[in-house]
Write an enzyme that holds these catalytic residues in place. Structure first.
Site: not given
Length: 221
Positions: A54-58, A131
């Site tokens: 799940f990607g929410y930023g970069s 990360e």
């Protein structure tokens, strides 16, 4: 505390008494610690089934790994915000930057990426170095609803509130100071936030709160 952007000839930035923060000593996790964290997170994965991230930023605009599928998705119980001081990627120990994290409460719309099980480990190891370099996130499998109605458990990076790099709620003056000064090995905080805002809007899921914060705090920079 030292004022940000300490060059007295640079009048674009007003001193901010709350920036930079006092975060204490910091260190990067060793390869052994990173590998142990990754293996612990993957204990429930059978190594044969494709997994979701799940990607929410970069990760939305720079996933950095090959994916079979990318789809808008939503998680409940967490929301996106600039909650993490970045002392490497988007700042330095002397002038920390800010990056996004998932914190408790609300919901978050992002992009779910499907990663092929075959050959996934080298890409996951690279993702961990990117990360989890300082261990500020807690890797978690979050229930995720895709736009086509499918429900999957997606791997996401959740903010740890028990680390010094957790910002809590910041005043605009602090965010503006960071946007004007902070830069790390991957570039500036301003570029990071701007690119994320643009990517979210281009993906049809604008984060209006983040957009408003950026608009308020980048004036004059």
């Amino acid at each position: 505390m030292n004022a940000p952007c300490s060059d007295p000839a640079d009048r674009r930035y007003a001193p901010c008494p709350d920036y930079p923060p006092s975060l204490g000593e910091s260190r990067l996790l060793t390869d052994e610690e990173l590998n142990a964290s990754l293996e612990c997170t993957l204990r429930s994965w059978d190594r044969t089934t494709d997994l979701w991230l799940f990607g929410y930023g970069s990760l939305i605009w720079n996933p950095g790994l090959p994916t079979l599928e990318a789809m808008r998705s939503k998680v409940h119980g967490y929301h996106r915000g600039l909650y993490l001081w970045s002392r490497v990627n988007r700042g330095t120990p002397e002038q920390p930057g800010l990056v996004l994290a998932l914190d408790r409460g609300g919901s978050c719309i992002g992009i779910a990426f499907r990663l092929a099980a075959d050959g996934a480990m080298p890409h996951l190891q690279a993702l961990w170095r990117r990360e989890m370099a300082m261990g500020s996130y807690r890797p978690a499998w979050l229930p995720c609803v895709l736009t086509d109605g499918r429900r999957v458990d997606a791997l996401a990076f959740v903010m740890r509130r028990d680390v010094p790099s957790y910002t809590g709620k910041l005043h605009d003056e602090v965010v503006k100071a960071v946007l004007g000064c902070a830069s790390g090995r991957y570039g500036t905080t301003l570029d990071y936030v701007s690119r994320t805002v643009a990517a979210l809007r281009e993906s049809g899921m604008p984060d209006r709160a983040l957009e408003a914060l950026l608009e308020r705090c980048r004036r004059g920079i």
